[in-house]
Design a protein around this motif. Structure first.
Motif, mmCIF file in Angstrom:
data_model
loop_
_atom_site.group_PDB
_atom_site.id
_atom_site.type_symbol
_atom_site.label_atom_id
_atom_site.label_comp_id
_atom_site.label_asym_id
_atom_site.label_seq_id
_atom_site.Cartn_x
_atom_site.Cartn_y
_atom_site.Cartn_z
ATOM 1 N N LEU A 88 0.823 -1.219 0.000
ATOM 2 C CA LEU A 88 0.000 0.000 0.000
ATOM 3 C C LEU A 88 0.856 1.268 0.000
ATOM 4 O O LEU A 88 0.511 2.236 -0.681
ATOM 5 C CB LEU A 88 -0.950 0.004 1.202
ATOM 6 N N THR A 89 1.958 1.266 0.751
ATOM 7 C CA THR A 89 2.797 2.461 0.790
ATOM 8 C C THR A 89 3.526 2.667 -0.533
ATOM 9 O O THR A 89 3.766 3.812 -0.936
ATOM 10 C CB THR A 89 3.812 2.419 1.948
ATOM 11 N N GLU A 90 3.876 1.585 -1.212
ATOM 12 C CA GLU A 90 4.527 1.696 -2.522
ATOM 13 C C GLU A 90 3.531 2.162 -3.584
ATOM 14 O O GLU A 90 3.922 2.811 -4.545
ATOM 15 C CB GLU A 90 5.117 0.336 -2.936
ATOM 16 N N LYS A 91 2.278 1.803 -3.408
ATOM 17 C CA LYS A 91 1.231 2.091 -4.375
ATOM 18 C C LYS A 91 0.938 3.584 -4.486
ATOM 19 O O LYS A 91 0.492 4.043 -5.516
ATOM 20 C CB LYS A 91 -0.030 1.320 -3.957
ATOM 21 N N LYS A 92 1.188 4.346 -3.442
ATOM 22 C CA LYS A 92 0.909 5.786 -3.429
ATOM 23 C C LYS A 92 1.378 6.369 -4.687
ATOM 24 O O LYS A 92 1.679 7.115 -5.282
ATOM 25 C CB LYS A 92 1.592 6.456 -2.253
#
Length: 107
Positions: free
Chosen positions: A103-107
């Motif tokens: 999720l944090t990489e998806k930003k």
């Protein structure tokens, strides 16, 4: 050992299975959980490695697993997330952290 039994049960581990992992006896685990005797420092380190926590957490000197360094008050949602995380077994924690990383990489 203030949290030994709690961690063992959270990880669905018998006293015998834990004893085998740290090369000790089931009787020793039982005595530590009852507070009758205390393990040596080297055993405390082995237990911390098995449960992936700090020795201070095992001994009741920390309120968390030693992985969170809180420099500020936590929001209610952060407290809720930590409470949920604390109820998960090791495999579930790894899976949750993996998803959080996604999720944090998806930003």
């Amino acid at each position: 050992m203030l949290r030994l039994k709690q961690l063992r049960l959270e990880n669905n581990m018998s006293q015998r299975a834990l004893a085998a992992k740290i090369k000790s006896s089931q009787k020793a685990i039982d005595l530590w959980e009852k507070g009758i005797t205390e393990p040596k420092a080297s055993v405390i380190v082995a237990l911390a490695n098995v449960f992936e926590c700090t020795a201070d957490y095992l001994l009741g000197r920390e309120d968390d697993l030693g992985n969170v360094n809180v420099m500020r008050d936590l929001s209610e949602s952060e407290k809720e997330a930590l409470a949920v995380f604390g109820k998960l077994d090791k495999a579930q924690r790894r899976e949750l952290l993996s998803y959080a990383g996604y999720l944090t990489e998806k930003k």
